[in-house]
Motif scaffolding. Structure first.
Motif, PDB file in Angstrom:
ATOM      1  N   PRO A 107       0.827  -1.213   0.000  1.00 44.31           N
ATOM      2  CA  PRO A 107       0.000   0.000   0.000  1.00 44.31           C
ATOM      3  C   PRO A 107       0.858   1.259   0.000  1.00 44.31           C
ATOM      4  O   PRO A 107       1.973   1.269   0.526  1.00 44.31           O
ATOM      5  N   PHE A 108       0.309   2.317  -0.601  1.00 43.71           N
ATOM      6  CA  PHE A 108       1.005   3.598  -0.695  1.00 43.71           C
ATOM      7  C   PHE A 108       0.364   4.583   0.278  1.00 43.71           C
ATOM      8  O   PHE A 108      -0.858   4.748   0.307  1.00 43.71           O
ATOM      9  N   HIS A 109       1.212   5.228   1.077  1.00 45.71           N
ATOM     10  CA  HIS A 109       0.751   6.198   2.072  1.00 45.71           C
ATOM     11  C   HIS A 109       1.299   7.577   1.709  1.00 45.71           C
ATOM     12  O   HIS A 109       2.468   7.702   1.345  1.00 45.71           O
ATOM     13  N   VAL A 110       0.466   8.599   1.836  1.00 46.26           N
ATOM     14  CA  VAL A 110       0.885   9.970   1.542  1.00 46.26           C
ATOM     15  C   VAL A 110       0.551  10.852   2.739  1.00 46.26           C
ATOM     16  O   VAL A 110      -0.587  10.833   3.230  1.00 46.26           O
ATOM     17  N   ALA A 111       1.524  11.601   3.215  1.00 41.88           N
ATOM     18  CA  ALA A 111       1.275  12.557   4.298  1.00 41.88           C
ATOM     19  C   ALA A 111       0.382  13.683   3.781  1.00 41.88           C
ATOM     20  O   ALA A 111       0.587  14.195   2.682  1.00 41.88           O
ATOM     21  N   GLU A 112      -0.637  14.052   4.565  1.00 37.02           N
ATOM     22  CA  GLU A 112      -1.575  15.078   4.133  1.00 37.02           C
ATOM     23  C   GLU A 112      -0.935  16.458   4.075  1.00 37.02           C
ATOM     24  O   GLU A 112      -1.354  17.310   3.302  1.00 37.02           O
ATOM     25  N   GLY A 146       4.516   0.429   1.624  1.00 39.65           N
ATOM     26  CA  GLY A 146       4.888  -0.657   2.511  1.00 39.65           C
ATOM     27  C   GLY A 146       3.845  -0.862   3.584  1.00 39.65           C
ATOM     28  O   GLY A 146       2.847  -0.149   3.653  1.00 39.65           O
ATOM     29  N   ASP A 147       4.095  -1.848   4.446  1.00 38.40           N
ATOM     30  CA  ASP A 147       3.196  -2.109   5.566  1.00 38.40           C
ATOM     31  C   ASP A 147       4.019  -2.622   6.737  1.00 38.40           C
ATOM     32  O   ASP A 147       5.248  -2.721   6.666  1.00 38.40           O
ATOM     33  N   ASP A 148       3.320  -2.953   7.842  1.00 33.89           N
ATOM     34  CA  ASP A 148       4.027  -3.385   9.044  1.00 33.89           C
ATOM     35  C   ASP A 148       4.771  -4.688   8.833  1.00 33.89           C
ATOM     36  O   ASP A 148       5.767  -4.964   9.503  1.00 33.89           O
ATOM     37  N   ARG A 149       4.314  -5.482   7.884  1.00 36.41           N
ATOM     38  CA  ARG A 149       4.953  -6.786   7.657  1.00 36.41           C
ATOM     39  C   ARG A 149       6.197  -6.647   6.792  1.00 36.41           C
ATOM     40  O   ARG A 149       7.256  -7.190   7.108  1.00 36.41           O
TER      41      ARG A 149
END
Length: 205
Positions: free
Chosen positions: A15-20, A62-65
């Protein structure tokens, strides 16, 4: 059942995460997330910033795994030819992530087939189209075929993929100037200037 995210075109992807928002504290938080991974990812940013340019976003895949497997930094400023607004996203990613190809608007997860010219209509010439300094080393960039609204360049740095994607397409000419990418995980310059969040990093690609 599994925890992978799935792309209809590419299959399982992190998954892709973007800071707001974007500021020095948020960049630091992303770097701490990356440092907690088994393989620390670089976060490439231009330093010194080109005249009139600001840092406008940061994200990671990425993710926790699996930990952080890709990072992205967005910058915005004046388009080098026409003077209008322009955006650049620099991406560092491990093989098999697909973040760079998503932003570049090209098929597949990794760009190796583009660099080897094995796919008709998507190949590149043998010589690099630009050279920039990345982590203290002169690094060639190859322009790959992408949608007309952008230009996309691909290379390798620190043994992983490096992408530079520019909107509009003519903004890629900035890479023909004296661009130096610094790994912000080795130190965030206190003079780094931040601007309004980039629409491209927040899903506008």
């Amino acid at each position: 059942m599994h925890s992978n995210w799935r792309c209809d075109n590419c299959g399982d992807v992190p998954p892709f995460h973007v800071a707001e928002h974007i500021n020095a504290e948020i960049v630091g938080a992303v770097l701490r997330e990356s440092e907690s991974s088994a393989d620390r990812m670089p976060l490439w940013g231009p330093w010194p910033l080109p005249s009139g340019w600001t840092v406008t976003g940061v994200g990671w895949a990425g993710d926790d795994r699996s930990g952080v497997r890709a990072t992205a930094l967005a910058c915005s400023g004046p388009e080098p030819l026409g003077g209008g607004p322009a955006d650049l996203v620099f991406i560092a990613e491990q093989p098999g992530v697909g973040l760079g190809t998503r932003f570049a608007g090209i098929p597949g997860i990794d760009p190796g087939y583009l660099l080897s010219g094995t796919l008709a209509g998507h190949g590149v010439s043998s010589g690099p189209h630009a050279k920039i300094k990345v982590g203290g080393h002169l690094t060639p960039l190859w322009c790959v075929k992408s949608p007309e609204d952008r230009s996309a360049y691909v290379s390798e740095a620190k043994g992983i993929w490096l992408y530079a994607v520019a909107w509009p397409a003519s903004a890629g000419y900035l890479l023909a100037e004296h661009v130096v990418l610094h790994d912000l995980s080795e130190g965030v310059p206190p003079e780094l200037v931040f601007g309004a969040p980039s629409p491209y990093l927040h899903g506008g690609a």
